[in-house]
Design a protein around this motif. Structure first.
Motif, PDB file in Angstrom:
ATOM      1  N   VAL A 248      -8.932  -0.222  -2.480  1.00 37.75           N
ATOM      2  CA  VAL A 248      -8.040   0.013  -3.624  1.00 37.75           C
ATOM      3  C   VAL A 248      -7.013   1.091  -3.275  1.00 37.75           C
ATOM      4  O   VAL A 248      -5.824   0.969  -3.597  1.00 37.75           O
ATOM      5  N   GLN A 249      -7.478   2.134  -2.596  1.00 37.43           N
ATOM      6  CA  GLN A 249      -6.537   3.198  -2.184  1.00 37.43           C
ATOM      7  C   GLN A 249      -5.452   2.620  -1.266  1.00 37.43           C
ATOM      8  O   GLN A 249      -4.256   2.887  -1.447  1.00 37.43           O
ATOM      9  N   GLU A 250      -5.877   1.791  -0.303  1.00 40.05           N
ATOM     10  CA  GLU A 250      -4.896   1.244   0.650  1.00 40.05           C
ATOM     11  C   GLU A 250      -3.916   0.302  -0.054  1.00 40.05           C
ATOM     12  O   GLU A 250      -2.714   0.324   0.212  1.00 40.05           O
ATOM     13  N   MET A 251      -4.435  -0.535  -0.967  1.00 36.44           N
ATOM     14  CA  MET A 251      -3.514  -1.466  -1.629  1.00 36.44           C
ATOM     15  C   MET A 251      -2.558  -0.713  -2.555  1.00 36.44           C
ATOM     16  O   MET A 251      -1.409  -1.131  -2.751  1.00 36.44           O
ATOM     17  N   THR A 252      -2.998   0.422  -3.078  1.00 39.21           N
ATOM     18  CA  THR A 252      -2.141   1.197  -3.979  1.00 39.21           C
ATOM     19  C   THR A 252      -1.024   1.887  -3.199  1.00 39.21           C
ATOM     20  O   THR A 252       0.139   1.880  -3.613  1.00 39.21           O
ATOM     21  N   VAL A 253      -1.368   2.472  -2.052  1.00 45.05           N
ATOM     22  CA  VAL A 253      -0.338   3.101  -1.215  1.00 45.05           C
ATOM     23  C   VAL A 253       0.702   2.056  -0.811  1.00 45.05           C
ATOM     24  O   VAL A 253       1.916   2.301  -0.869  1.00 45.05           O
ATOM     25  N   GLU A 254       0.228   0.871  -0.453  1.00 47.89           N
ATOM     26  CA  GLU A 254       1.141  -0.202  -0.074  1.00 47.89           C
ATOM     27  C   GLU A 254       2.076  -0.551  -1.238  1.00 47.89           C
ATOM     28  O   GLU A 254       3.276  -0.746  -1.061  1.00 47.89           O
ATOM     29  N   TYR A 255       1.494  -0.615  -2.446  1.00 49.70           N
ATOM     30  CA  TYR A 255       2.293  -0.961  -3.628  1.00 49.70           C
ATOM     31  C   TYR A 255       3.377   0.084  -3.881  1.00 49.70           C
ATOM     32  O   TYR A 255       4.527  -0.256  -4.223  1.00 49.70           O
TER      33      TYR A 255
END
Ligand SMILES: Cc1cc2nc3c(=O)[nH]c(=O)nc-3n(C[C@H](O)[C@H](O)[C@H](O)COP(=O)(O)OP(=O)(O)OC[C@H]3O[C@@H](n4cnc5c(N)ncnc54)[C@H](O)[C@@H]3O)c2cc1C
Length: 371
Positions: A248-255
């Protein structure tokens, strides 16, 4: 503490990530939320075929002699991809309990079959009070005809509809006895429960269920065996959650790098950066505490304080990360069509499994000598 993985752990992690990215996309996770059984047979066979269901068992019992840390590394990847199925209960709870506390005959007969996936076991650990631990077991096991008669209801039993065997703690002669009960035994009935995670959970009623040869190991050691089972399970569950939070952290940074507001990627706003940095700190703290506690258990040390710390930090890390991710995503994160909510719903359920934070903080305070 050195958290770097060994070469074989890194290979295990990389392989699991590759396999799950291809074979457990979120389209499958969504489909399984609507499926009665809750997981596809071919994925279960693939997981067993890769040797993962036997990872923590000795080679002579059909396993590959892995450590608890190895299993935790693998479970991070299960949590990252929200892999559905009875792996956690069958391998990490029931399998490891048999390895730790079962008789030689139980280990020889059952562990190779759990390892190859031909036997599915689940753990029926919670009574109506939904509290963990030997003191909270209220189901009765009355001695009769050389066996036990079980009466009571176990709550939140995962994948009970797929299980061949259930591990059931029950109260007998004042103490707890751990019993292995065939799921097809007369007197067992299942009622499906609604879960925010939309996984198969059941209330399992035992009405005069007779178990002839089901005692796990020594009947007089049930309290201690249950406590050890819960300690291991809580930490392995933490690893599972950390994998989810990390994703979730990685997908949020990407977003944040993609979403543009006022002609700038929102990643350029300091408040967004601080939230993302706080996610990393929360997850890394939980991971550090979890692997520290696992190492202590592997070394045969007492780890009550470390387990309480790991579970409290992990509860915070997974739930807080998903809720902050929702905030950062704005309206889109809330939508069913967008994947983030798959993790957010599971983070809430995960917080309660193997103990909510209040109980673990209490234990931590006691272990510090504050009570
Ligand atoms: C259930 C629901 C009902 C809704 N109903 C309505 C309605 O009736 N009427 C209506 O008009 N709208 C409605 N909305 C839309 C809602 O107003 C928007 O979702 C909200 O304003 C956020 O905008 P966004 O989703 O585009 O997020 P974005 O603008 O993409 O913002 C995402 C994140 O970026 C960050 N960010 C953005 N700009 C800045 C900035 N300048 N400084 C710092 N950080 C920033 C924040 O962390 C923010 O949370 C609804 C949304 C939902 C989920």
């Amino acid at each position: 503490m050195d958290l770097s993985l060994t070469e074989s752990q890194q290979k295990l992690k990389d392989t699991a990530r590759e396999v799950f990215e291809v074979e457990c996309p979120t389209s499958l996770v969504r489909a399984m939320e609507q499926d009665d059984r809750g997981y596809p047979a071919d994925l279960w066979e693939r997981i067993s075929g890769l040797g993962w269901s036997g990872l923590p068992f000795p080679e002579e019992l059909g396993g590959s002699g892995g450590t608890l840390t190895d299993l935790a590394v693998l479970l991070e990847e299960f949590g990252r991809s929200l892999v559905p199925g009875p792996f956690f209960n069958s391998v990490a709870v029931v399998g490891l309990t048999l390895l730790d506390a079962g008789t030689d005959a139980q280990r020889t007969e059952l562990l190779p079959r759990i390892a190859d996936g031909s036997v599915i076991a689940t753990a029926a650990l919670l009574d109506a009070n939904a509290r963990y631990g030997p003191d909270s077991v209220s189901m009765t096991a009355e001695r009769r005809d050389g066996g036990y008669v079980l009466n009571g209801t176990k709550m939140f039993v995962e994948y009970a509809n797929s299980a061949d065997l259930m591990l059931v703690p029950a109260r007998s002669d004042g103490g707890v006895v751990l019993l292995l009960v065939p799921a097809s035994a007369d007197g067992i009935s299942l009622t499906r429960l609604d879960s925010i995670a939309r996984d198969p959970q059941f209330a399992v009623e035992f009405s005069g269920v007779f178990v002839q040869d089901g005692v796990v190991g020594d009947a007089s050691q049930g309290n201690e065996a249950l406590k050890r089972a819960l300690d291991r399970a809580a930490l392995l569950h933490c690893a599972h959650c950390i994998g989810g939070a990390q994703h979730v952290q990685e997908m949020t940074v990407e977003y944040t790098k993609q979403r543009v507001q006022f002609d700038r990627a929102i990643a350029t706003f300091q408040s967004v950066q601080h939230d993302c940095a706080d996610m990393v700190i929360a997850i890394d703290s939980a991971r550090l505490a979890t692997y520290d506690a696992i190492t202590k258990i592997e070394d045969g040390q007492s780890a009550d304080k470390e387990i309480a710390l790991a579970k409290s930090l992990t509860n915070h890390a997974y739930k807080w990360t998903t809720l902050t991710a929702q905030q950062i995503h704005g309206g889109i994160g809330f939508m069913e069509e967008y994947d983030l909510q798959l993790w957010t719903r599971r983070a809430k359920v995960a917080e309660l499994k193997f103990g909510a934070s209040s109980g673990h903080v209490e234990t931590f305070a006691q272990q510090m000598g504050l009570k």
